[in-house]
Design a protein around this motif. Sequence first.
Motif, PDB file in Angstrom:
ATOM      1  N   GLY A  16       3.464   5.441  -5.510  1.00  0.00           N
ATOM      2  CA  GLY A  16       3.331   5.311  -6.958  1.00  0.00           C
ATOM      3  C   GLY A  16       4.289   4.352  -7.610  1.00  0.00           C
ATOM      4  O   GLY A  16       4.401   4.327  -8.848  1.00  0.00           O
ATOM      5  N   VAL A  31       2.938   1.309  -3.481  1.00  0.00           N
ATOM      6  CA  VAL A  31       2.177   1.405  -4.725  1.00  0.00           C
ATOM      7  C   VAL A  31       1.191   2.570  -4.687  1.00  0.00           C
ATOM      8  O   VAL A  31       1.256   3.484  -5.522  1.00  0.00           O
ATOM      9  CB  VAL A  31       1.441   0.078  -5.015  1.00  0.00           C
ATOM     10  N   LYS A  32       0.287   2.577  -3.716  1.00  0.00           N
ATOM     11  CA  LYS A  32      -0.765   3.595  -3.691  1.00  0.00           C
ATOM     12  C   LYS A  32      -0.275   4.941  -3.196  1.00  0.00           C
ATOM     13  O   LYS A  32      -0.676   5.985  -3.715  1.00  0.00           O
ATOM     14  CB  LYS A  32      -1.942   3.111  -2.840  1.00  0.00           C
ATOM     15  N   GLU A  33       0.597   4.937  -2.194  1.00  0.00           N
ATOM     16  CA  GLU A  33       1.055   6.194  -1.623  1.00  0.00           C
ATOM     17  C   GLU A  33       2.248   6.780  -2.372  1.00  0.00           C
ATOM     18  O   GLU A  33       2.329   7.983  -2.551  1.00  0.00           O
ATOM     19  CB  GLU A  33       1.415   6.000  -0.145  1.00  0.00           C
ATOM     20  N   PHE A  41       0.835  -1.204   0.000  1.00  0.00           N
ATOM     21  CA  PHE A  41       0.000   0.000   0.000  1.00  0.00           C
ATOM     22  C   PHE A  41       0.867   1.251   0.000  1.00  0.00           C
ATOM     23  O   PHE A  41       0.643   2.186  -0.779  1.00  0.00           O
ATOM     24  CB  PHE A  41      -0.914  -0.003   1.223  1.00  0.00           C
ATOM     25  N   ASP A  42       1.877   1.282   0.868  1.00  0.00           N
ATOM     26  CA  ASP A  42       2.733   2.463   0.962  1.00  0.00           C
ATOM     27  C   ASP A  42       3.582   2.659  -0.293  1.00  0.00           C
ATOM     28  O   ASP A  42       3.820   3.789  -0.723  1.00  0.00           O
ATOM     29  CB  ASP A  42       3.630   2.365   2.191  1.00  0.00           C
TER      30      ASP A  42
END
Length: 280
Positions: free
Chosen positions: A251, A247-249, A244-245
């Motif tokens: 990029g 990929v989503k946060e 999550f950190d």
Amino acid sequence: MSENVPDNHDAPAVPDPDTRGAAENSQSERSNMTDVPLNNGSIRPPRYEYLDEECHDKFPDVVNLNVGGVHFTTLLTTLRSQKDSMLAGMFSGRHKIQKDEDGRYFIDRDGALFTYILAWLRAEQMPPRGAARRLYSEAQHYGLLTLMAALQNVQPVASDVVKAQFVSKVPNYKELLEQIIMVGRERAKLDMRRQSRVLVTFHYLNDGPQVKMHMICELARHDVGFLNLPQTLDVTNLLSSIEFDLVKERGFNVSATLLDTCKGIGYICGYKYDLTFTWW
């Protein structure tokens, strides 16, 4: 972005409120709020300390502000409405506040977000959900505990709070996350490839000699090691947090593959994963 209030610079100064008594009266209200770990690891914004010094400044009933270059006009009672906040302390009369060239009181913060701060102070109006995360950080700075508590029930702040509680159980989580990025980036530059691999291991806390032997044999080779993890912490959730950190946060384009599991007799003492970065 200002109230329809006539300018009144000649209004009599408002006496200082009984700040100590107000703080004591609000103690029971604050005790009902849950202490929630924030992204920076702190629990709550520090209370603004009222100093026992001579009053530096007296304020008119109507206050003109310059917040990061954005101009506001509001009532002094609005700024003082949250009595245990930093804003109430700033405008208590006990502290010197800088003014701009036009005589507005200057606050070196984000002016756009201060629009939502004022909306909350005036009528407890919530911001658009897209601004909730950034406003949470501002509410922390200003010590607006009631606004922070309200934002904790709004996404994505609610998820941030729950995730922060989980991450707080992982030793050196933020430092190890940065290490994963650094190793992946430097390896890609060194190998001159569009993909780079980072070997990440997860070691559970157990002082038994058999566990240590398995860790040495099976998980000795790694680039980044998450050590002393509590037995109650599920590795799948930890891996989800890392992804999550990254990929989503952040990029990054990252995928994870399980390479090995270190098993004892009736237990698992560790895992080894391959985190692959794709850079273009």
